[in-house]
Design a protein around this motif. Sequence first.
Motif: not given
Length: 369
Positions: A141, A101-102, A70, A47, A72, A74-76
Amino acid sequence: MKVALVIPSFYPATVYGGSIFASYYLTKEAAHQGLDIRVLTTNANGKKRLKIVSNKFVDLDGFKVKYFHEQFIKYFSFRLLFGLWKDIKSTDILHLQAIFSYPTPIALLLAFFFNKKVLLSSRGSLSKYSFQKGSLMKKIWLNLLIKPFVKKVYWHATSTKEKSEIKMLFPNAKVYLISDGTYVEKMKHIKKENYIAALGRLHPVKGYDLLIESFVKIHNQYPELHLKIAGKDDGCKVALEELVQNHGLTSKVSFIGSVSGEDKELFLRKAKCLVMPSHTENFGIVAVEAMAQGTPVIASKNTPWEIIEERKAGFWSENNPIDLQKSIERLLEMKIGEYEKNAHSLAKEYDWRHIAKLYQQVLENIYNE
């Protein structure tokens, strides 16, 4: 031959557990052996973000790492989205770790555009257990973001179990087997203490509730024996503590938190055995770490450790309290000197120095095809 490792998070993001250490040690040892490898990752650490220089290469133990910031967590990362192409363009082979994962589909698209060869590590994400949650989104995905590129992908599995999981979804996949490992030194003899050990994050997938239930029965025959579980809380510590309390074993079962370095080595070395009752493991690095300390292992049949029973370094057990109990008691009743020696001998086959050579051979094979 220039190699780029693209991975969502990297050392020192240790909050993610064993896979972070595995990626770090393999990269470090391969670099020490002369491989030209760079790491492209993010500064995510659970986090929080790593307190580290971002968006440019920094030196780490003989190789270079770029931690994209990053926006965001864990997201982007927009910096990764718009900056990754420069580093991929100048490399020969991409090694991608993580499926869902992106960074992976972004890197796959760039690899296709620049005609780069790809080695893809699934890291346990294609197991049946992993599809018990979010299966629909994971299937979408795979179909939209992974399958369009699979003809140009070579796969990496850490065990025959993981290889079969890849083949179930991608029957024509070309899979290379490269295990995880540890550093194995000369066996250090020490008097064993009266406890059995478990090591790993406190998460439902680790099956510690099954181990505690088996220990309830073991305690009747071995009232002086202790169970020590090491690992950070990942969502189920309270439930496990309640289970222990309900059985009246709070003085015999302890949760000692995370251990590392020499403390982890001593914890494993002094134990009578390590028990790994996981519902699934693509590899299970703690098995090797325990055997490297001369400690036999009892692993569930949901892990790929059939070899420990074949080599008399432990037992491969059905994953339920009764069978775990039988395996543990069987080991406790034995003179385990032979099993300790066999465990250490087996661990030598998983030394990082050996694994890194195999890793380089695989990359060279891919590069020359």
